[in-house]
Scaffold this motif. Structure first.
Motif, PDB file in Angstrom:
ATOM      1  N   ASP A  39     -11.809  -0.633 -10.112  1.00  0.00           N
ATOM      2  CA  ASP A  39     -11.548  -1.181 -11.456  1.00  0.00           C
ATOM      3  C   ASP A  39     -12.524  -2.308 -11.788  1.00  0.00           C
ATOM      4  OD1 ASP A  39      -9.470   0.586 -11.643  1.00  0.00           O
ATOM      5  OD2 ASP A  39      -7.915  -0.887 -11.134  1.00  0.00           O
ATOM      6  N   LEU A  40     -12.838  -3.129 -10.780  1.00  0.00           N
ATOM      7  CA  LEU A  40     -13.720  -4.268 -11.001  1.00  0.00           C
ATOM      8  C   LEU A  40     -15.124  -3.814 -11.413  1.00  0.00           C
ATOM      9  CD1 LEU A  40     -13.548  -7.432 -10.638  1.00  0.00           C
ATOM     10  CD2 LEU A  40     -14.640  -7.069  -8.431  1.00  0.00           C
ATOM     11  N   TYR A  41     -15.682  -2.854 -10.657  1.00  0.00           N
ATOM     12  CA  TYR A  41     -17.039  -2.388 -10.961  1.00  0.00           C
ATOM     13  C   TYR A  41     -17.066  -1.545 -12.237  1.00  0.00           C
ATOM     14  CZ  TYR A  41     -19.183  -4.125  -6.699  1.00  0.00           C
ATOM     15  OH  TYR A  41     -19.688  -4.947  -5.721  1.00  0.00           O
ATOM     16  N   THR A  42     -15.982  -0.819 -12.473  1.00  0.00           N
ATOM     17  CA  THR A  42     -15.931  -0.047 -13.721  1.00  0.00           C
ATOM     18  C   THR A  42     -15.887  -0.982 -14.922  1.00  0.00           C
ATOM     19  OG1 THR A  42     -14.779   1.768 -12.597  1.00  0.00           O
ATOM     20  CG2 THR A  42     -14.612   1.679 -15.000  1.00  0.00           C
ATOM     21  N   ALA A  43     -15.151  -2.100 -14.805  1.00  0.00           N
ATOM     22  CA  ALA A  43     -15.111  -3.082 -15.892  1.00  0.00           C
ATOM     23  C   ALA A  43     -16.493  -3.693 -16.111  1.00  0.00           C
ATOM     24  CB  ALA A  43     -14.084  -4.170 -15.574  1.00  0.00           C
ATOM     25  N   LEU A  44     -17.214  -3.961 -15.048  1.00  0.00           N
ATOM     26  CA  LEU A  44     -18.571  -4.480 -15.192  1.00  0.00           C
ATOM     27  C   LEU A  44     -19.482  -3.465 -15.888  1.00  0.00           C
ATOM     28  CD1 LEU A  44     -19.152  -6.209 -11.721  1.00  0.00           C
ATOM     29  CD2 LEU A  44     -19.050  -7.336 -13.945  1.00  0.00           C
ATOM     30  N   VAL A  77       0.517  -3.030  10.810  1.00  0.00           N
ATOM     31  CA  VAL A  77      -0.661  -2.169  10.684  1.00  0.00           C
ATOM     32  C   VAL A  77      -0.578  -1.341   9.410  1.00  0.00           C
ATOM     33  CG1 VAL A  77      -1.835  -0.153  11.669  1.00  0.00           C
ATOM     34  CG2 VAL A  77      -1.194  -2.050  13.139  1.00  0.00           C
ATOM     35  N   VAL A  78       0.594  -0.754   9.155  1.00  0.00           N
ATOM     36  CA  VAL A  78       0.779   0.037   7.934  1.00  0.00           C
ATOM     37  C   VAL A  78       0.564  -0.831   6.700  1.00  0.00           C
ATOM     38  CG1 VAL A  78       2.455   1.349   6.573  1.00  0.00           C
ATOM     39  CG2 VAL A  78       2.329   1.674   9.055  1.00  0.00           C
ATOM     40  N   LEU A  79       1.087  -2.055   6.723  1.00  0.00           N
ATOM     41  CA  LEU A  79       0.895  -2.970   5.598  1.00  0.00           C
ATOM     42  C   LEU A  79      -0.582  -3.294   5.403  1.00  0.00           C
ATOM     43  CD1 LEU A  79       1.958  -4.901   3.413  1.00  0.00           C
ATOM     44  CD2 LEU A  79       2.279  -6.617   5.220  1.00  0.00           C
ATOM     45  N   GLN A  80      -1.290  -3.517   6.495  1.00  0.00           N
ATOM     46  CA  GLN A  80      -2.709  -3.842   6.390  1.00  0.00           C
ATOM     47  C   GLN A  80      -3.496  -2.681   5.784  1.00  0.00           C
ATOM     48  OE1 GLN A  80      -5.529  -2.661   8.363  1.00  0.00           O
ATOM     49  NE2 GLN A  80      -6.902  -4.078   7.306  1.00  0.00           N
ATOM     50  N   VAL A  81      -3.202  -1.448   6.209  1.00  0.00           N
ATOM     51  CA  VAL A  81      -3.894  -0.284   5.653  1.00  0.00           C
ATOM     52  C   VAL A  81      -3.563  -0.133   4.178  1.00  0.00           C
ATOM     53  CG1 VAL A  81      -4.098   2.223   5.761  1.00  0.00           C
ATOM     54  CG2 VAL A  81      -4.020   0.887   7.877  1.00  0.00           C
ATOM     55  N   ARG A  82      -2.303  -0.363   3.827  1.00  0.00           N
ATOM     56  CA  ARG A  82      -1.914  -0.254   2.418  1.00  0.00           C
ATOM     57  C   ARG A  82      -2.644  -1.283   1.567  1.00  0.00           C
ATOM     58  NH1 ARG A  82      -1.022   3.064  -1.477  1.00  0.00           N
ATOM     59  NH2 ARG A  82       0.197   2.138  -3.185  1.00  0.00           N
ATOM     60  N   LEU A  83      -2.772  -2.487   2.057  1.00  0.00           N
ATOM     61  CA  LEU A  83      -3.503  -3.520   1.317  1.00  0.00           C
ATOM     62  C   LEU A  83      -4.986  -3.150   1.176  1.00  0.00           C
ATOM     63  CD1 LEU A  83      -1.951  -6.761   2.868  1.00  0.00           C
ATOM     64  CD2 LEU A  83      -1.657  -5.931   0.525  1.00  0.00           C
ATOM     65  N   THR A  84      -5.554  -2.516   2.207  1.00  0.00           N
ATOM     66  CA  THR A  84      -6.946  -2.088   2.126  1.00  0.00           C
ATOM     67  C   THR A  84      -7.126  -1.003   1.072  1.00  0.00           C
ATOM     68  OG1 THR A  84      -7.215  -2.583   4.480  1.00  0.00           O
ATOM     69  CG2 THR A  84      -8.896  -1.220   3.464  1.00  0.00           C
ATOM     70  N   ILE A  85      -6.158  -0.082   0.995  1.00  0.00           N
ATOM     71  CA  ILE A  85      -6.208   0.963  -0.040  1.00  0.00           C
ATOM     72  C   ILE A  85      -6.160   0.332  -1.432  1.00  0.00           C
ATOM     73  CG2 ILE A  85      -4.932   2.895  -1.047  1.00  0.00           C
ATOM     74  CD1 ILE A  85      -4.057   3.619   1.805  1.00  0.00           C
ATOM     75  N   LEU A  86      -5.225  -0.594  -1.627  1.00  0.00           N
ATOM     76  CA  LEU A  86      -5.134  -1.273  -2.923  1.00  0.00           C
ATOM     77  C   LEU A  86      -6.443  -2.010  -3.235  1.00  0.00           C
ATOM     78  CD1 LEU A  86      -1.512  -2.756  -2.723  1.00  0.00           C
ATOM     79  CD2 LEU A  86      -2.292  -0.779  -4.050  1.00  0.00           C
ATOM     80  N   TYR A  87      -7.056  -2.557  -2.201  1.00  0.00           N
ATOM     81  CA  TYR A  87      -8.312  -3.284  -2.400  1.00  0.00           C
ATOM     82  C   TYR A  87      -9.412  -2.346  -2.901  1.00  0.00           C
ATOM     83  CZ  TYR A  87     -12.610  -5.768  -1.205  1.00  0.00           C
ATOM     84  OH  TYR A  87     -13.850  -6.337  -1.248  1.00  0.00           O
ATOM     85  N   SER A 121      -8.782  -7.769 -13.101  1.00  0.00           N
ATOM     86  CA  SER A 121      -9.058  -7.248 -11.754  1.00  0.00           C
ATOM     87  C   SER A 121      -9.276  -8.376 -10.766  1.00  0.00           C
ATOM     88  CB  SER A 121     -10.299  -6.345 -11.791  1.00  0.00           C
ATOM     89  OG  SER A 121     -10.076  -5.213 -12.606  1.00  0.00           O
ATOM     90  N   VAL A 122      -9.952  -9.443 -11.224  1.00  0.00           N
ATOM     91  CA  VAL A 122     -10.160 -10.588 -10.350  1.00  0.00           C
ATOM     92  C   VAL A 122      -8.829 -11.220  -9.965  1.00  0.00           C
ATOM     93  CG1 VAL A 122     -11.111 -12.923 -10.213  1.00  0.00           C
ATOM     94  CG2 VAL A 122     -12.489 -11.070 -11.167  1.00  0.00           C
ATOM     95  N   GLY A 123      -7.904 -11.351 -10.940  1.00  0.00           N
ATOM     96  CA  GLY A 123      -6.587 -11.927 -10.654  1.00  0.00           C
ATOM     97  C   GLY A 123      -5.804 -11.098  -9.652  1.00  0.00           C
ATOM     98  N   ILE A 124      -5.820  -9.771  -9.863  1.00  0.00           N
ATOM     99  CA  ILE A 124      -5.099  -8.898  -8.928  1.00  0.00           C
ATOM    100  C   ILE A 124      -5.743  -8.955  -7.539  1.00  0.00           C
ATOM    101  CG2 ILE A 124      -4.468  -6.509  -8.438  1.00  0.00           C
ATOM    102  CD1 ILE A 124      -4.368  -6.060 -11.477  1.00  0.00           C
TER     103      ILE A 124
END
Length: 606
Positions: free
Chosen positions: A91-96, A75-85, A107-110
């Motif tokens: 970053d993706l929308y700022t680049a656009l 669960v902690v890992l899933q929340v951490r991945l959501t935060i990174l997402y 950003s797409v690669g990450i």
């Protein structure tokens, strides 16, 4: 120097303090209510699952604890991945927005890496969660089934003050529902634990992205965070009021459905009798009445769920655009980027969903509460049945000894008073008396199945004492299983089974020994009674109690069966209940029940 309107500032401060105070009071009231309910549900949960999850008592030792720790880590890992997402989305929308192609593709690669890890985490979580669920399900089924069958509770519960409906449905259906819902509401995906881990993580993100907001001239700092909490708190109060009746309605839904299913089973099991009486119209009215109750209650559930889900959907839909509207002025003022707006919406959504967990899952909790009540109610009823009085019964190497046996009806009326009786090897006894004087009840008392009896009994224990009722029980399975019951079928060899079946005029079943069939519906009452005598001879007990075990047979077959038993088991202690005078040939003494507790013991033919 700019002048300060102290009156306006003072009024704004008072309004701000009042809003915070009201929100805090409402929040504490909701939290207190939730804590009380969760403690109640937690006690019920631990009563059911605790014996398995506690390493000191469970058969699996520390495995359940390791399961839980592993799922918490996931669960902690899933929340951490959501935060990174969310950061990567920023970053993706700022680049656009900046027309930066290089930053966009990085950003797409990450994002691809994070997505791959999320998929792997989801699959691992599903596998580990299902392993945990299955073990909980198995453990609880093993325990409740053993509790219900142990100490003959399944029979003794008929005499308890507390009657539970459909224990079979509670064991088969409610245990499954308990295991699944316990997992999904607690440590499963989108469960309470994930909500608790998600809330502080995304509150911090929302706090950093929030700016001031002015309402009626009052500036609220970090407004987004406070508005999210206040929004959900108010919505939760209304949702709980709307959804509260669902708890009772879901409890009724399970009970009414079980009653209807039981009525259908009764029709199937008694199909021939109903057909003889041409009772289809009566049965149809009964079934329609019970089904009508199911539908009426379900309509109430639909109406209440419609209100509850409608309210929740409106609140959820508003929350989708609400943070964007609040951040739009800052975006147009170029204080934040498009990525910040997008991340704000995601963070607001995560905080909203976490705070709304109990609101959104209220209908699930309503059904879960009903399951908890039904399962703990079964345990309570089992305990009450187990506490009913029992006779002082002890094992005896041979024969039967009854001392000061007094048998009463449930309302206290005397059937047999202070019966003293001793039967030695090969002794025989015929119990007679008018209907209603307690002949069958006396046999139940001798088997320690009747709780309204006092005294002491000594008889051989286990399968060395056998009781054969007017309609012998035939288990599911084969003829061999019916002959061996309650022993394993493989203990009855072919040659012995064939010989005994022919002796009891069931030779036509010899070639069907291992054929699966619902034999209690296939065989006639007379055939079932003859099969019972075949089982008696194969079991070879020391003492046997026959309760009108030949009532469906003619006197010729009755004579043949009793002769066969006496020939095969010459040392058998035989106690029979019956009305026919033809039974006197095979018994040396008669116990006559005379009513109001009186009885007489006399020799036959002497």
């Amino acid at each position: 120097m700019e002048s300060v309107d102290w009156g306006t500032e003072w009024l704004s401060s008072l309004i701000w303090i009042a809003l915070v105070w009201v929100a805090t009071v409402i929040g504490f009231a909701i939290v207190a209510t939730l804590i009380v309910r969760l403690l109640t549900w937690g006690r019920q949960f631990w009563r059911l699952a605790g014996p398995w999850m506690d390493p000191r008592t469970g058969d699996d030792g520390w495995r359940p604890v390791l399961f839980v720790l592993g799922l918490l880590a996931l669960v902690v890992l899933q929340v951490r991945l959501t935060i990174l997402y969310t950061y990567q989305t920023n970053d993706l929308y700022t680049a656009l927005q900046n027309l930066d192609a290089g930053a966009f593709w990085r950003s797409v690669g990450i994002f691809a890496v994070i997505a791959a890890l999320s998929v792997l985490e989801a699959l691992v979580t599903y596998y580990v969660g299902q392993r945990f669920l299955i073990r909980l399900w198995e453990s609880l089924n093993h325990r409740l089934l053993g509790d219900w069958l142990g100490d003959r509770v399944y029979h003794r519960s008929r005499f308890s003050d507390t009657q539970v409906d459909n224990p079979d449905q509670r064991i088969q259906e409610d245990i499954s529902s308990f295991a699944r819902t316990s997992y999904s509401l607690s440590i499963g995906p989108a469960g309470a634990v994930q909500a608790l881990v998600t809330l502080p993580s995304f509150t911090i993100i929302l706090w950093h992205l929030s700016g001031p907001f002015t309402i009626l001239g009052l500036e609220i700092p970090r407004a987004m965070t406070f508005i999210a909490f206040l929004y959900v708190i108010v919505a939760t109060v209304f949702a709980f009021r709307i959804g509260k009746p669902l708890i009772r309605l879901n409890f009724l839904d399970e009970g009414l459905g079980a009653h209807y299913r039981y009525a259908l089973i009764r029709v199937r099991d008694n199909a021939e009798n109903i057909a003889f009486y041409r009772g289809e119209s009566v049965e149809r009215r009964t079934l329609d009445r019970r089904f009508g109750a199911v539908i009426a209650n379900y309509r109430r559930i639909v109406v209440r769920t419609l209100k509850f889900n409608g309210f929740n959907l409106v609140i959820t839909q508003i929350s989708q655009v609400f943070p964007i509207i609040l951040q739009a002025p800052r975006f147009f003022a170029q204080q934040i980027s498009l990525g910040d707006v997008q991340q704000t919406a995601q963070a607001f959504g995560q905080v909203h969903d976490s705070l709304s967990f109990f609101r959104n899952a209220y209908d699930t909790f309503a059904g879960y509460r009903a399951v908890l009540d039904r399962l703990t109610g079964l345990l309570d009823a089992d305990a009450e049945a187990r506490a009913l009085p029992t006779l002082d019964a002890t094992d005896r190497s041979e024969g039967l000894a009854v001392r000061d046996l007094t048998v009463r009806t449930p309302d206290g009326a005397l059937l047999v008073e202070e019966l003293d009786l001793t039967l030695g090897e090969s002794d025989t006894l015929l119990i007679t008396g008018r209907s209603g004087f307690g002949k069958t009840t006396l046999l139940r008392s001798l088997a320690d199945l009747w709780p309204y009896a006092e005294g002491s009994i000594e008889r051989p224990g286990g399968p060395r004492s056998m009781f054969l009722s007017q309609q012998p029980y035939l288990p599911l399975g084969t003829v061999r299983a019916a002959l061996a019951y309650p022993r394993p079928p493989e203990e009855v060899p072919d040659d012995e089974a064939g010989r005994v079946l022919r002796e009891v005029a069931l030779g036509h079943l010899v070639d069907r020994l291992d054929e699966e069939e619902v034999w209690w519906r296939t065989l006639s009452p007379g055939e079932q009674q003859r099969l019972g005598f075949a089982r008696l001879v194969l079991t070879r007990p020391d003492v046997v109690f026959l309760d009108e075990a030949t009532a469906a047979l003619d006197e010729g077959l009755e004579h043949d069966l009793y002769s066969f038993v006496r020939r095969e088991l010459p040392d058998l202690v035989l106690v029979s209940v019956g009305h026919r005078s033809s039974l006197e040939t095979f018994h040396s003494r008669r116990l006559v029940l005379q009513g109001e507790g009186r009885w007489a013991l006399e020799s036959i033919g002497g």
